[in-house]
Scaffold this active site. Sequence first.
Site, mmCIF file in Angstrom:
data_model
loop_
_atom_site.group_PDB
_atom_site.id
_atom_site.type_symbol
_atom_site.label_atom_id
_atom_site.label_comp_id
_atom_site.label_asym_id
_atom_site.label_seq_id
_atom_site.Cartn_x
_atom_site.Cartn_y
_atom_site.Cartn_z
ATOM 1 N N GLY A 242 -5.254 -3.309 -4.157
ATOM 2 C CA GLY A 242 -6.124 -4.336 -4.723
ATOM 3 C C GLY A 242 -5.369 -5.113 -5.783
ATOM 4 O O GLY A 242 -4.136 -5.143 -5.788
ATOM 5 N N SER A 243 -6.101 -5.703 -6.698
ATOM 6 C CA SER A 243 -5.474 -6.582 -7.688
ATOM 7 C C SER A 243 -4.742 -5.779 -8.764
ATOM 8 O O SER A 243 -5.069 -4.609 -9.034
ATOM 9 C CB SER A 243 -6.552 -7.449 -8.346
ATOM 10 O OG SER A 243 -7.433 -6.615 -9.065
ATOM 11 N N ARG A 245 -5.001 -6.355 -11.891
ATOM 12 C CA ARG A 245 -5.949 -6.133 -12.998
ATOM 13 C C ARG A 245 -6.660 -4.788 -12.818
ATOM 14 O O ARG A 245 -6.695 -3.951 -13.728
ATOM 15 C CB ARG A 245 -6.986 -7.265 -13.055
ATOM 16 C CG ARG A 245 -7.951 -7.162 -14.229
ATOM 17 C CD ARG A 245 -9.071 -8.183 -14.141
ATOM 18 N NE ARG A 245 -9.988 -7.924 -13.055
ATOM 19 C CZ ARG A 245 -10.995 -7.052 -13.082
ATOM 20 N NH1 ARG A 245 -11.215 -6.337 -14.167
ATOM 21 N NH2 ARG A 245 -11.779 -6.877 -12.044
ATOM 22 N N GLU A 265 -0.991 -0.191 -4.917
ATOM 23 C CA GLU A 265 -0.437 -1.327 -4.161
ATOM 24 C C GLU A 265 -1.201 -2.537 -4.673
ATOM 25 O O GLU A 265 -2.391 -2.701 -4.363
ATOM 26 C CB GLU A 265 -0.695 -1.167 -2.660
ATOM 27 C CG GLU A 265 -0.135 0.093 -2.047
ATOM 28 C CD GLU A 265 1.375 0.094 -1.962
ATOM 29 O OE1 GLU A 265 1.974 -0.996 -1.984
ATOM 30 O OE2 GLU A 265 1.949 1.183 -1.898
ATOM 31 N N GLU A 399 -1.511 -15.110 -9.342
ATOM 32 C CA GLU A 399 -1.841 -14.964 -7.924
ATOM 33 C C GLU A 399 -3.126 -15.737 -7.630
ATOM 34 O O GLU A 399 -4.127 -15.571 -8.335
ATOM 35 C CB GLU A 399 -2.047 -13.486 -7.589
ATOM 36 C CG GLU A 399 -2.355 -13.274 -6.116
ATOM 37 C CD GLU A 399 -2.553 -11.810 -5.753
ATOM 38 O OE1 GLU A 399 -3.230 -11.094 -6.517
ATOM 39 O OE2 GLU A 399 -2.044 -11.396 -4.699
HETATM 40 P P1 NAD Z 1 -9.828 -5.981 -6.395
HETATM 41 O O1 NAD Z 1 -8.822 -5.332 -7.264
HETATM 42 O O2 NAD Z 1 -10.821 -6.868 -6.977
HETATM 43 O O3 NAD Z 1 -10.645 -4.854 -5.595
HETATM 44 C C1 NAD Z 1 -9.988 -3.866 -4.835
HETATM 45 C C2 NAD Z 1 -10.880 -2.643 -4.746
HETATM 46 O O4 NAD Z 1 -11.037 -2.116 -6.057
HETATM 47 C C3 NAD Z 1 -12.288 -2.938 -4.228
HETATM 48 O O5 NAD Z 1 -12.713 -1.889 -3.405
HETATM 49 C C4 NAD Z 1 -13.109 -3.005 -5.507
HETATM 50 O O6 NAD Z 1 -14.462 -2.685 -5.322
HETATM 51 C C5 NAD Z 1 -12.414 -1.946 -6.338
HETATM 52 N N1 NAD Z 1 -12.622 -2.090 -7.793
HETATM 53 C C6 NAD Z 1 -12.857 -3.228 -8.493
HETATM 54 N N2 NAD Z 1 -13.036 -2.940 -9.803
HETATM 55 C C7 NAD Z 1 -12.902 -1.607 -9.927
HETATM 56 C C8 NAD Z 1 -12.984 -0.698 -11.023
HETATM 57 N N3 NAD Z 1 -13.245 -1.116 -12.277
HETATM 58 N N4 NAD Z 1 -12.793 0.614 -10.792
HETATM 59 C C9 NAD Z 1 -12.510 1.057 -9.542
HETATM 60 N N5 NAD Z 1 -12.454 0.263 -8.448
HETATM 61 C C10 NAD Z 1 -12.628 -1.054 -8.642
HETATM 62 O O7 NAD Z 1 -8.984 -6.708 -5.233
HETATM 63 P P2 NAD Z 1 -9.550 -7.534 -4.006
HETATM 64 O O8 NAD Z 1 -10.049 -8.842 -4.500
HETATM 65 O O9 NAD Z 1 -10.442 -6.667 -3.196
HETATM 66 O O10 NAD Z 1 -8.222 -7.730 -3.154
HETATM 67 C C11 NAD Z 1 -7.287 -8.709 -3.426
HETATM 68 C C12 NAD Z 1 -6.118 -8.123 -4.199
HETATM 69 O O11 NAD Z 1 -5.527 -7.051 -3.438
HETATM 70 C C13 NAD Z 1 -5.003 -9.132 -4.392
HETATM 71 O O12 NAD Z 1 -4.513 -9.026 -5.691
HETATM 72 C C14 NAD Z 1 -3.941 -8.686 -3.376
HETATM 73 O O13 NAD Z 1 -2.638 -9.085 -3.690
HETATM 74 C C15 NAD Z 1 -4.117 -7.211 -3.402
HETATM 75 N N6 NAD Z 1 -3.560 -6.587 -2.203
HETATM 76 C C16 NAD Z 1 -2.394 -5.876 -2.329
HETATM 77 C C17 NAD Z 1 -1.802 -5.298 -1.207
HETATM 78 C C18 NAD Z 1 -0.523 -4.515 -1.320
HETATM 79 O O14 NAD Z 1 -0.188 -3.792 -0.394
HETATM 80 N N7 NAD Z 1 0.215 -4.624 -2.415
HETATM 81 C C19 NAD Z 1 -2.413 -5.440 0.041
HETATM 82 C C20 NAD Z 1 -3.610 -6.160 0.124
HETATM 83 C C21 NAD Z 1 -4.180 -6.724 -1.011
#
Ligand code: NAD
Length: 496
Positions: A242-243, A245, A265, A399
């Site tokens: 995920g992100s 952040r 990741e 990003e």
């Molecule tokens: P996100 O970080 O907003 O969410 C990812 C996951 O984390 C979701 O399931 C969300 O519900 C959960 N989440 C959010 N806040 C949380 C918290 N406080 N505690 C625990 N879990 C929490 O990311 P997104 O918008 O779903 O995805 C996009 C991001 O993912 C982009 O930054 C992208 O670059 C990244 N990404 C990285 C890879 C990699 O392999 N490096 C692959 C795909 C996506």
Amino acid sequence: MKTKAEWQALRDTLTFPNQAYINGAFVPAISGDTFPCINPADESLLAQVASCDVADVDNAVKAATASFKKGEWSQMAPGKRKRILQNWADLLEQHQDELALIDTLDMGKSISEMVNIDVPDSIDCLRWSAECIDKLYGEIAPTNPKNLALITREPLGVVAIITPWNYPLMMVMWKIAPALAAGNSIILKPSEKSPLSALRIAELATQAGVPDGVFNVLPGFGHTAGKALALHHGIGTLAFTGSSRVAGLLMQYAGQSNMKRVWLEAGGKSPCLVFEDCADIKAAARGAASAIFTNQGEVCIACSRLYVQSSIKDEFMAALLEAAKTYVPGDPLDPATKMGPLVDKAQLDTVTRFIESAIADGAQLALGGVPEYQAGKGFYAKPTIFTEASHEMTFVQEEIFGPVLAVMTFDTEEQAIALANDSKYGLGASIWTDNLSRAHRVSRQLETGMVWVNTWGDGDTTVPFGGVKASGNGRDKSWHALEKYTEIKNTWIRLG
Ligand code: NAD
């Protein structure tokens, strides 16, 4: 490949799983709360899905812990585990059209991509991880012969997995396949923006013979179910995509709770470097367009920063604009569509803000521009290219996760490397050159986990995927993924 009409007909037959999957059964959230899953192409409601929270997390941890301790899966002979996972892969193959359709409806990616990339890649990852697990040997250390020291790999216990929405099935499979193959019990929290395929494959895992409690799925929000998992003392390892952040928050949650191991990741702002000695400029332009417009730019490795050598800028820009024309946003159920809608209104608003900031900062719009949203007609953004961009501009540093490209120039190789590395992220990079020495030289100096030469985004299950700096740690796919989901034990025996 089915026609658009055939995909639409199949859609009418689908019923979406919409409850949590705990201990081998679908259950509602204890609170009874649900959240809506919306089709981003037409904003229609697909399903109301169980919204899990702390109490559901507790239940899932109890079920997963009990299954791990019982040992049906964790202590099963690896060869037998392998056969069950292969049965599961067969079932996924039988349901491949359904799985492709679920993700396309849930997050808007083109059905062609689902059929040609996401579904086959996910099944391949599962088969590959299953095949590895009865070939993973331990070691005997070269100690003094009066002792025998065994180094063995063991499953970790209960692993929590939190995933994003941009490749729903694939991001899930890159983590659950090696984690399950290694004998762990897992709790998956898919993104609240695309939870449906994860629920469907859990049901199929049970059908394939994965014991109850080994694979649990908790749909829900990050700040509820996700946070509760990350803070839970019953979880020893957390794997996240995920992100950046949220990745940072998870490290804090781990520190505040039980120091669980956290594999991350995270985000990216990958550079694409086009050198004047690249023989096929049109191929480079097609590659660069694909690197930013594939999956609507909602790709962690999207090359959203492009650096072209000044001497070929005009020729390259003409070819890039030509290549970009082939990305026309459209109905993702049409097999001819290369670009669907963004995942939701919030993402469209984010992309809109970045485009507005680029214009305000003085970048020159060469293609696309601010999305023209019409309520009820889907969250479509246009392929957008800016020239005259520079590193002081926010849209070059942050990003965006949308189809927005910043084009800049360089004169020397050293400059290109310095610009590429001037980012908090370090996920991937794409280099275009026909000079082999330059390809190796530049690749070595790039601060990224992955480099593609004369291509972008290629790879299969045999190679690791992941980044450095704020793009994370650890790797998905390949043998290195198994390292994340096993613990090393050293048993030292004094011989009599
Ligand atoms: P996100 O970080 O907003 O969410 C990812 C996951 O984390 C979701 O399931 C969300 O519900 C959960 N989440 C959010 N806040 C949380 C918290 N406080 N505690 C625990 N879990 C929490 O990311 P997104 O918008 O779903 O995805 C996009 C991001 O993912 C982009 O930054 C992208 O670059 C990244 N990404 C990285 C890879 C990699 O392999 N490096 C692959 C795909 C996506």
